[in-house]
Structure formats: C-alpha cells, structure tokens
Design a protein around this motif. Structure first.
Motif, PDB file in Angstrom:
ATOM      1  N   ASN A  17       0.812  -1.225   0.000  1.00  0.00           N
ATOM      2  CA  ASN A  17       0.000   0.000   0.000  1.00  0.00           C
ATOM      3  C   ASN A  17       0.844   1.272   0.000  1.00  0.00           C
ATOM      4  O   ASN A  17       0.309   2.363   0.216  1.00  0.00           O
ATOM      5  CB  ASN A  17      -0.927   0.006   1.215  1.00  0.00           C
ATOM      6  N   THR A  18       2.150   1.174  -0.249  1.00  0.00           N
ATOM      7  CA  THR A  18       3.007   2.356  -0.159  1.00  0.00           C
ATOM      8  C   THR A  18       2.629   3.412  -1.190  1.00  0.00           C
ATOM      9  O   THR A  18       2.659   4.616  -0.899  1.00  0.00           O
ATOM     10  CB  THR A  18       4.484   1.957  -0.327  1.00  0.00           C
ATOM     11  N   ALA A  26       4.880  -1.344  -6.013  1.00  0.00           N
ATOM     12  CA  ALA A  26       4.817  -0.127  -5.195  1.00  0.00           C
ATOM     13  C   ALA A  26       5.868   0.871  -5.638  1.00  0.00           C
ATOM     14  O   ALA A  26       5.628   2.086  -5.651  1.00  0.00           O
ATOM     15  CB  ALA A  26       5.000  -0.481  -3.717  1.00  0.00           C
TER      16      ALA A  26
END
Length: 447
Positions: free
Chosen positions: A224-225, A262
C-alpha cells in the motif's frame, strides 16, 4: 495480462525477504499447477535439456557413500533437502529453497508487520552484512548501521551460515534477547544486546521542514506504499496552505526495497510520462515494462532524492527512474546495487523456490546490479552538533533591566525562541544539504 505480484529488495531478516530483501514475484500457474516453469519454456521452444547422466551417477554415488560411511545415520530426506538447498544457495545470494516456515514468513512480510529485530541482511565474504536497519525497530534504536558486519550471534560465528540459517537464529519470540557481535568500518568488534519485538513498519512519513518545503521519507515498499505516498502528498499540500510546494525532499536512505509494483507507483507520482523500469530474463513472462501515466500528484515540485548504501532494490528503481528522467537531483552516496528480481515458485509441499529470474533496468537501460545508483551530488553522512560554548551574561539577566519597548518577551541567557526548536535538518547533514539545494534551485528559477 494476469495480475502479478512483484517485490524488489535484498534478503530479509525478521522482515521481508522479497522486498527489503529481494525483489520477488509470485508466479501465477502456467502449465504446471504449482507455478513451475516447464523446462521447454526455460530453454526455448522445441528444445529439451539433456540429462547430465555422468553428474547424476556421481550424485547417486556420493549419496550412497554418505549413507554408508557417515559417522551418524542420516536419512534420504535430509540428504535430498540439503542437496536442494545447496543447488539454490550456490546460484546467487538471493535464490533460496524455502521450507514451510520460511515460505510463510516471506508471505507475511509484505503486510508490514512481523517479529524480529528490524534489519535487512545479505552475505559479504561469508559473513552477514547489514543492508539496512528499519526505522523505529530494535535494531535502529540500538544503533545498528547499514554496512555493519554481524560476525557472531549469541557468541556463535556467522561464518559459513546460509542466510536462512542466520535469519532463523535472529528470529525469536517478542521479548526474547539476542546478542550481536558487530564490526564497523573494519574496526574492533563490539556487542549489542537487543530485545526482539513485533516490528510494525510504517512505510511513509511526511512533514514540513520549513514553509513551502516538504519532507517525504519512505522506509520500505509495501503493497500500500503507493497509496500512502499519494495521501502524504495531499497532507503536505494542506499543511502548506493548500498551495503547491516550493520543494520536496524524497528520502530513500536505508530503504531496503520491497514490492516492485509499489516502487513503480511511487515513481509514477512524480512522473507524467515515460518508462519507469523494465526487466529482462530468460523466460518470456520475466520481461516486463512499466510506464508512468499522465497524472502528476506531485505537481512538478522541485525534488531532491536522498540515497545511501542502505538504499536497495525497489528504492534504487525509484531513484534511477527519477534520475534518468531528470525529474529530481539525486544526492547522498552510492546505493546498494541490488538489481535482480526473484520469483517465488510454490511447490506442492508448502515449500517454495525463491529463484532469481530477471534483472531490472532503469529507463535509460542501466543495470543497477552490483553497481547501484551513483548520486548526482555526493554528500557523505556527517554529524552536526551545536556549539556548546558558555553563553555570557545578557541585558535581560541584569536586575532592574528595562523591558522591551515593543512589548516583546525578555530573552535571558539560556533561553531559546520557539523558532529554534530542533528540526530534522538541524541534526541531519545530508537532509540539510538537500534543503539548501532546493532553496538554491528556487532562487535560481525565480530570478
């Protein structure tokens, strides 16, 4: 195209092998239900790999001799598993045979929460080397630094240990203690006693350094970065009076890597077009290209990217992409040089192979492997200290002194105005230089 999960980093300890440790990709099922690549696909269509009969005979003979003559009885399963570990372990530092526990830990590590010390490790001359300590973990709080060699764990030498064996010794129940013997810069060995903990990695942090100048630190690349960076850029804009930032420092120091996707998303936040990264390997589905879309959440803000020897894999992808596109100035010291992608190939017994299947390249075609990213401006780490010289008597210290004519507060010796509260750039030399460069760029652009 099928949904693939990619990770980029060197080898992990109590955290993620995958990202912070090696870029890894979850291989989707092909013809084989367990995701293994058929031999014909690996060597080319219509070709078959000939069996090395002489070597197989030698292998069988060695196995028989060990079973017959070794000082202690040893079973076939142990011998075969050790042979598999040897096959993988001698390919490169990031390929490995993952037994059930190691495979489970690898999968869990992408969530950003795991147990251990919070350091990424690799192998250097047969010893464990710290790739990067993770922020706010037992290792970083104890002063472990990138580049340290771990020569003993609880008094036992690490010479000759595989990464998997070393990680097993470093892991343990939260609250348990372990003593690491380290060497730094070829100096004398010293011991650090650390208490293991559940490590929760917060991958993105942001704050305003000064009016108009923001700071964005990425400690690791998790699933989720990319979303967290988007939210952080929004927060910085709000803190800047809902105006575009004047400058931004993107801090990738001691970031050991993580999820490749990411890294692509983060780079895309600062690019509006062009290639971000591509990979090349022997098998067809190892050759991938990732490009930026037209949106630019960063609004083209002047950018300085900080890197050091602890910046690895996914962090190097971001720095390399921004450098190649001349989107920002890369500052600091040479990065780690982890430019390979690992594919995790599940087996049918809760085990898996973590196999290096590709190298990744920056948009201009540079391979990061074993070279790293060279900063545009080299700035070595340095410690800043305030002048501790004794302060003399000031007017405000004198009895019966007059007050300030404009009603301002007295400032006797030893007092400091609120504006002199210590800021990150006051104690971090590299960060201070990055901020100064942004100010210089802003001055030049606005002349």
């Amino acid at each position: 195209m099928p949904q693939l999960r990619y990770f980029a980093c060197p080898t992990a300890l109590a955290l993620a092998l995958l990202g912070a440790s090696g870029a890894w990709a979850q291989q989707p099922p092909a013809e084989d239900p367990h995701g293994l690549i058929p031999v014909e696909e690996a060597v080319g269509p219509g070709q078959k790999a000939p069996l090395p009969l002489d070597e197989l005979r030698t292998f069988a003979e060695v196995m028989d001799r060990i079973k017959a003559a070794y000082v202690e009885p040893i079973d076939d399963k142990t011998l075969l598993e050790n042979a598999i570990k040897g096959m993988l372990g001698n390919l490169d530092p990031h390929s490995a045979y993952l037994e059930p526990q190691a495979f489970s830990e690898l999968q869990e590590s992408t969530s950003g929460e795991f147990g251990g010390l919070g350091i990424e490790v690799g192998l250097e001359d047969g010893f464990l080397q710290v790739i990067s300590p993770i922020d706010d973990t037992p290792a970083s709080r104890a002063g472990v630094e990138a580049g340290d060699l771990i020569i003993r764990i609880d008094g036992q030498s690490t010479k000759g240990l595989s990464l998997t064996e070393a990680v097993e010794k470093l892991r343990g129940k939260p609250g348990s203690r372990v003593t690491l013997t380290l060497t730094r810069d070829s100096g004398q060995p010293f011991d650090l006693r650390l208490e293991r903990a559940v490590v929760k990695v917060r991958s993105v942090r942001s704050q305003m350094l000064e009016p108009g100048y923001g700071y964005l630190r990425l400690t690791q690349f998790q699933m989720n970065t990319g979303e967290e960076v988007s939210r952080a850029l929004g927060r910085l804009r709000q803190e800047n009076g809902d105006k575009r930032l004047t400058g931004l420092v993107l801090d990738l120091r001691n970031n050991p890597g993580g999820v490749l996707q990411a890294a692509v998303e983060v780079a895309d936040h600062f690019l509006s077009e062009g290639l971000v990264v591509y990979t090349k390997g022997r098998i067809a589905n190892s050759e991938l290209r990732f490009s930026a879309d037209a949106a630019d959440p960063s609004e083209g803000v002047p950018l300085v990217v900080l890197i050091n020897g602890g910046s690895a894999s996914a962090a190097e992808i971001v720095a390399g992409a921004l450098q190649d596109h001349k989107r920002g100035v890369v500052m600091g010291t040479d990065s780690f040089g982890k430019g390979s992608v690992q594919t995790v190939l599940p087996l049918n017994n809760d085990r898996a192979l973590k196999l290096t299947t590709a190298l990744y390249y920056t948009p201009s075609g540079r391979s990061i492997q074993a070279q790293g990213i060279v900063p545009d401006i080299e700035v070595a780490r340095a410690r800043l200290t305030r002048d501790e010289a004794a302060e003399g008597v000031r007017e405000a210290d004198l009895a019966g002194h007059l007050g300030n004519g404009n009603g301002g507060p007295d400032r006797p010796s030893g007092s400091a105005p609120a504006s002199e509260v210590e800021r990150p750039q006051d104690v971090d030399y590299q960060l201070g230089q990055a901020l100064n460069l942004l100010k210089g760029l802003n001055f030049t652009l606005n002349k």
